[in-house]
Enzyme design. Structure first.
Site, short mmCIF file in Angstrom:
data_model
loop_
_atom_site.label_atom_id
_atom_site.label_comp_id
_atom_site.label_asym_id
_atom_site.label_seq_id
_atom_site.Cartn_x
_atom_site.Cartn_y
_atom_site.Cartn_z
N HIS A 197 -2.95 7.09 -11.90
CA HIS A 197 -3.71 5.83 -11.76
C HIS A 197 -5.00 5.75 -12.58
O HIS A 197 -6.10 5.67 -12.04
CB HIS A 197 -3.99 5.53 -10.28
N ASN A 207 1.21 13.82 0.22
CA ASN A 207 0.20 13.78 1.29
C ASN A 207 0.76 13.19 2.58
O ASN A 207 0.29 12.19 3.10
CB ASN A 207 -1.05 13.03 0.83
N HIS A 237 -0.42 1.14 4.92
CA HIS A 237 -1.29 1.58 6.01
C HIS A 237 -1.02 0.76 7.26
O HIS A 237 -0.74 -0.45 7.18
CB HIS A 237 -2.77 1.41 5.64
N HIS A 240 4.90 7.25 -8.54
CA HIS A 240 3.78 7.40 -7.59
C HIS A 240 3.97 6.47 -6.39
O HIS A 240 3.51 5.33 -6.39
CB HIS A 240 2.49 7.07 -8.33
N ASP A 259 1.57 3.38 -7.04
CA ASP A 259 0.67 3.93 -6.02
C ASP A 259 0.80 3.14 -4.72
O ASP A 259 -0.18 2.87 -4.03
CB ASP A 259 -0.79 3.95 -6.50
N ARG A 297 4.98 8.04 3.40
CA ARG A 297 4.35 8.36 4.68
C ARG A 297 5.17 9.22 5.63
O ARG A 297 4.61 9.75 6.60
CB ARG A 297 3.92 7.08 5.42
N HIS A 346 -4.97 13.70 -9.69
CA HIS A 346 -5.82 12.62 -9.17
C HIS A 346 -7.22 12.90 -9.73
O HIS A 346 -7.93 13.75 -9.22
CB HIS A 346 -5.80 12.64 -7.65
N HIS A 366 3.93 6.33 -1.98
CA HIS A 366 3.62 6.97 -0.70
C HIS A 366 4.58 6.41 0.35
O HIS A 366 4.53 5.22 0.67
CB HIS A 366 2.17 6.70 -0.29
#
Length: 428
Positions: A229, A89, A306, A55, A302, A59, A176, A57
């Site tokens: 998660h 995502n 950002h 898991h 996870d 981006r 999720h 991200h």
């Protein structure tokens, strides 16, 4: 090149030398030698199978200001990972063969870890119709994990169809678990503390209701379900119940849910805003025990980078998510090894072996043994490191461990016999 790792302790056991040749472990034993091999002094270091993250991200495409496949891969290698699953995502969403192949090729070009794309379950993560599951499975990326992470597949009929379809692909739907009608406007864990802080609560029942529904669906159609998660004590009990009845369900817990609690929200520092939210001390203890007894199969980061403007704002406006790749192993050591809940073999099982099986990854999660692919890490358990977000490899700085002293440090990582990290630094 050939590498001779001298004096490491495989899985925390007796010291042994590890000889790597042609991308594989050629030998393990005492006083090994090999002409021309580069010697790596590993006295006092723990040798483990390369970690696998279910898991992550990354981006890219779409938010390269927060992370790229290359920078995220570098952070992963520094954390001891040799494979990561890149969540869907992105922008555009990874819901077609073209997008998952793009992510896969970016990972190949970076060459620091195996980047394994996760395909979206529904088109645009909208929860309305199934994405091109078969095309993604047949693509060069060979997708086997499908998830709308960040969004729950809340329609039970659509979730059933997804489970049935993915079953035929020998894949898994990673859910999720969040009933969206129970979390409208939610900011943190629902309880006495959220009421006192004036922040809208995210009830444990929102997670548990979806897990209960989905294990029943998975059992009904005979498909594999993976729960992302997990964060509540009730979720652990539901998983234990389902597994006892033979449901093909697996689950993951994040490092931050093993260590941090909703008390962090007292500071109103949005770095601690995450979805699902940090829970109570009782939940943390239940998660640790669930991981220890195998009810929870895996630790998954996870990792959610950002950009500054998305995180450094008022709590209510801040995006949820935390960095996790570089500190994951150290957090697990503090929460699970130093507490006596897992030994080093157990750490390898929950962070390498089981994640590789869940993701259907060949060549990862394999034992440290002659003939096996040389995917491994060396970890110094004796050192302690104070986390400095500015020193992290990620493009983002939203680490919940800033200023915290954590045990241990990854000294080296090898991907198929090629070092990606040496002396605690990325090779490139």
């Amino acid at each position: 090149m050939s590498y001779l790792i001298k004096g490491s302790q495989p899985y925390g056991g007796d010291a042994a030398d590890i000889l790597i040749k042609d991308g594989r472990i050629a030998a393990i034993g005492d006083s090994l030698s090999s002409t021309g091999a580069e010697v790596v002094d590993a006295a006092g270091l723990i040798a483990l199978s390369g970690l696998v993250d279910l898991h992550t991200h990354l981006r890219e495409p779409g938010r390269e200001d927060a992370e790229t496949v290359e920078t995220g891969s570098r952070a992963a290698a520094l954390g001891g990972f040799t494979a990561v699953h890149a969540m869907a995502n992105t922008d555009p969403v990874a819901d077609t063969a073209g997008v998952v192949e793009q992510v896969w090729r970016l990972g190949q070009e970076a060459g620091l870890v195996d980047v394994v794309p996760v395909g979206a379950v529904t088109v645009g993560l909208a929860g309305e119709r199934l994405a091109e599951l078969g095309a993604m499975a047949d693509s060069a990326a060979r997708v086997r994990v499908f998830s709308d992470d960040g969004h729950c597949v809340s329609d039970p009929a659509l979730m059933r169809r997804a489970l049935e379809y993915v079953k035929a692909l020998d894949g898994v739907v990673a859910q999720h678990a969040e009933e969206p009608r129970l979390t409208v406007g939610a900011q943190m864990h629902e309880g006495d503390r959220s009421a006192r802080l004036g922040l809208a609560g995210w009830p444990a029942a929102a997670e548990e209701a979806i897990i209960a529904r989905d294990v029943l669906l998975a059992g009904h159609v005979g498909a594999r379900l993976h729960v992302c998660h997990v964060s509540t004590a009730g979720s652990v009990e539901l998983l234990r119940w389902a597994k006892a009845r033979g449901v093909q369900v697996t689950a993951e817990v994040t490092p931050h849910h093993l260590l941090l609690t909703d008390a962090c929200a007292e500071s109103y520092d949005p770095v601690f805003k995450v979805n699902p939210p940090l829970r109570t001390d009782d939940d943390v203890q239940a998660l640790r025990l669930g991981l220890a007894d195998g009810t929870i199969d895996a630790v998954a980061t996870d990792h959610a980078p950002h950009a500054v403007e998305d995180k450094e704002s008022e709590w209510a406006q801040a995006r949820p998510g935390m960095l996790g790749l570089e500190q994951a192993l150290s957090v697990v050591v503090e929460a699970m090894v130093e507490t006596g809940l897992l030994d080093w073999q157990g750490v390898a099982d929950r962070m390498s072996v089981r994640p590789a099986v869940i993701g259907r990854l060949e060549g990862h999660g394999r034992p440290l043994a002659p003939g096996e692919p040389a995917n491994l890490l060396l970890f110094d358990p004796a050192t302690r490191v104070t986390v400095d977000p500015a020193a992290l490899a990620s493009r983002s700085r939203n680490s919940p461990y800033a200023g915290r002293e954590l045990p241990g440090r990854v000294i080296a990582t090898f991907l198929r016999g090629v070092p990606t990290v040496l002396d605690g630094k990325a090779v490139r």
